[in-house]
Write an enzyme that holds these catalytic residues in place. Structure first.
Site, PDB file in Angstrom:
ATOM      1  N   LYS A 182      20.506  29.082  60.271  1.00 28.90           N
ATOM      2  CA  LYS A 182      19.584  29.898  60.210  1.00 28.90           C
ATOM      3  C   LYS A 182      18.487  29.468  58.800  1.00 28.90           C
ATOM      4  O   LYS A 182      18.927  29.155  58.767  1.00 28.90           O
ATOM      5  CB  LYS A 182      21.174  31.442  59.425  1.00 28.90           C
ATOM      6  CG  LYS A 182      19.113  32.752  59.737  1.00 28.90           C
ATOM      7  CD  LYS A 182      20.061  33.631  59.202  1.00 28.90           C
ATOM      8  CE  LYS A 182      19.465  35.092  58.960  1.00 28.90           C
ATOM      9  NZ  LYS A 182      20.459  36.362  58.707  1.00 28.90           N
ATOM     10  N   SER A 211      19.942  40.248  61.782  1.00 28.92           N
ATOM     11  CA  SER A 211      19.204  39.590  61.509  1.00 28.92           C
ATOM     12  C   SER A 211      19.324  38.165  61.635  1.00 28.92           C
ATOM     13  O   SER A 211      18.477  37.427  62.703  1.00 28.92           O
ATOM     14  CB  SER A 211      18.035  39.687  59.763  1.00 28.92           C
ATOM     15  OG  SER A 211      19.405  39.219  59.676  1.00 28.92           O
ATOM     16  N   SER A 261      23.956  41.926  58.635  1.00 27.88           N
ATOM     17  CA  SER A 261      23.189  41.067  60.366  1.00 27.88           C
ATOM     18  C   SER A 261      24.084  39.793  60.247  1.00 27.88           C
ATOM     19  O   SER A 261      23.577  38.879  61.281  1.00 27.88           O
ATOM     20  CB  SER A 261      22.395  40.054  59.280  1.00 27.88           C
ATOM     21  OG  SER A 261      20.883  40.744  59.286  1.00 27.88           O
TER      22      SER A 261
END
Ligand code: GLN
Length: 486
Positions: free
Chosen positions: A76, A151, A175
């Site tokens: 990420k 997210s 998330s």
């Protein structure tokens, strides 16, 4: 190879059926072909990835491989990785090259894994649809007009579309779990403090926690084995011995007590998701589990409490972006304070500004007692609800998200609707508990639904066991949106 488990990939690498360079090349080719539509990656760097793959092949040749050596993992874009652009989905950091590695990145490097690239995400991890990213929305591989969740939407989309073997995510209010549910993959947010936050760009420090996103619970266990571990550079890192999260995968579930909170099956839950979750619970009964009706009376306050506390922490954490030492600086300004104002006005997107304003407001003199302090007290009550519940049951189950993936643009004009996407996940972060999402079927439009499993503190190995046994009995987790078989 694309549908193989990490364990199978690792065995194939050791048996020299495939090299890490070949495996990495396969994924890089898939990214080149599919990323223009999915937008799951913000940055790839074939030279770095293939260099790491080559080094992994040397370790494999010497017989020095660890379980993830040579496996291509997507990171990420919230984790600083030395020499890699690290944007956190923001214009503010769109040119930022990290000068050091996050603890998580170090751990993967020590394990000999390959960094396949940095995945797209909501700006500063604020969002539930990946639409707040400066780099544009990510698409859901099950339906390209649907969001992947957020997210960690890039990570979820990349795992589901077989654009990586597994990925990392972070979860402040849901998330990891919510995008895992919306993309039909498995993800676990461990107990707060289990994975170091060093080098992980801060959103709300008392809630942020990293974890793996993969195609199965077994894969998540192998990823978590690498990610966890005490790190003195994070003051909230827990000084615990490393554990093997795969150790209990094969334990039987007979006698397992599953708590079903009535608040998780009430109004607001889509009937499709409710039916899939009930189907999963029926499967658990077949595996020997019993269910207990429980209540989490304060969970209805979780979303409002979170939207006081998370913005409060974010407003403080994001004050470091001032255009001085690094990050975006406005090209034109009159004086120092004008430089700060313009850099922040131009560098941050609308959702980030909204949170900074809410956070500054609730922390200001005269409002602090009414909002921030009050929210802290309710946070304590929410944690107490879970403590009481775990006297009656071993794990808690329910839906991960109130609906399956919604359409791009559908909730953009209504922040409160967007915030409600995390109605079942947020309380877990407020309490610091571990939570995971497991695919449990599809709605009438063929979109995946997720079952949430919440455990008591440090029960990750047990939760992964519970998820793994379900995945041995069902095949929802191995369904794929990828039609071609290369
Ligand atoms: N959707 C929630 C938010 O917007 C949670 C995000 C997260 O877990 N990082 O804050």
């Amino acid at each position: 190879m694309l549908n193989s488990s990490l364990k199978q990939m690792s065995a194939a690498l050791r048996a020299k059926e495939i090299s890490s360079v070949e495996l990495t090349t396969l994924y890089l080719e898939r990214i080149a072909a599919h990323n223009p539509t999915l937008n799951a990656y913000v940055t790839t760097d074939a030279a770095i990835s293939l260099g790491q793959a080559k080094a992994a092949d040397e370790l494999l040749a010497k017989g020095k491989a660890q379980p993830l050596t040579g496996i291509p993992v997507a990171q990420k874009d919230i984790f600083c990785a030395k020499g890699w652009r690290t944007t956190c989905g923001s214009r503010m950091l769109s040119d930022f090259i990290a000068p050091y590695d996050a603890h998580v990145i170090e751990q993967f490097n020590h394990a000999g894994a390959v960094n396949l690239g940095k995945t797209n995400m909501d700006e500063f991890a604020m969002g539930s649809s990946n639409e707040t990213s400066y780099f544009g929305p990510v698409r859901n591989p099950w339906n390209q007009n649907a969001v992947p969740g957020g997210s960690s939407g890039g990570a979820a989309s990349a795992v589901a579309a077989r654009l990586c073997a597994a990925a990392t995510g972070t979860d402040t209010g849901g998330s990891i779990r919510q995008p895992a549910a919306l993309c039909g993959i498995t993800g676990i947010k461990p107990t707060y403090g289990t994975v170091s936050r060093y080098g992980m760009i801060a959103f709300a420090s008392s809630l942020d926690q990293a974890g793996p996103m993969a195609r199965s619970a077994e894969d998540c266990a192998l990823m978590l084995n690498v990610m966890t571990g005490f790190d003195e550079r994070d003051s909230t890192s827990l000084p615990r011995e490393k554990e093997d999260y795969a150790r209990d995968l094969n334990l039987p579930l007979s006698g397992l007590r599953i708590g079903l909170p009535k608040e998780f099956f009430a109004e607001g839950l889509s009937p499709d998701v409710a039916a899939r979750v009930e189907g999963a619970i029926a499967e658990y009964r077949k595996l020997g589990a019993v269910t207990v009706d429980i209540s989490l009376p304060n969970s209805r306050l979780a979303v409002p409490v979170y939207y006081v506390l998370a913005p409060a922490e974010a407003s403080s954490n994001l004050s470091r972006y001032d255009g001085v030492r690094y990050g975006y600086r406005a090209p034109e300004y009159a004086d120092l304070s004008d430089m700060y104002e313009k850099s922040r006005a131009q560098g941050f997107g609308a959702e980030v500004k909204r949170r900074i304003m809410i956070g500054t407001y609730v922390l200001s003199h005269g409002y602090y007692d009414a909002y921030y302090l009050q929210a802290q007290k309710i946070r304590r009550l929410i944690a107490q609800d879970f403590a009481d519940a775990f006297k009656q049951c071993d794990v808690i189950m329910g839906p991960t998200s109130p609906s399956t993936a919604f359409s791009l643009g559908e909730k953009n004009d209504d922040p409160v609707q967007m915030y409600l996407s995390d109605i079942y996940t947020i309380a877990v972060n407020l309490a610091g508990l571990p939570g995971m999402s497991v695919p449990c079927g599809f709605d009438g439009n063929g979109m995946p639904a997720g079952l949430q499993i919440i455990g008591n503190y440090f029960e990750e190995a047990r939760m992964l066991n519970i998820a793994h046994q379900y995945q041995l009995a069902t095949d929802w987790h191995s369904r794929s949106p990828v039609k071609e078989t290369p």
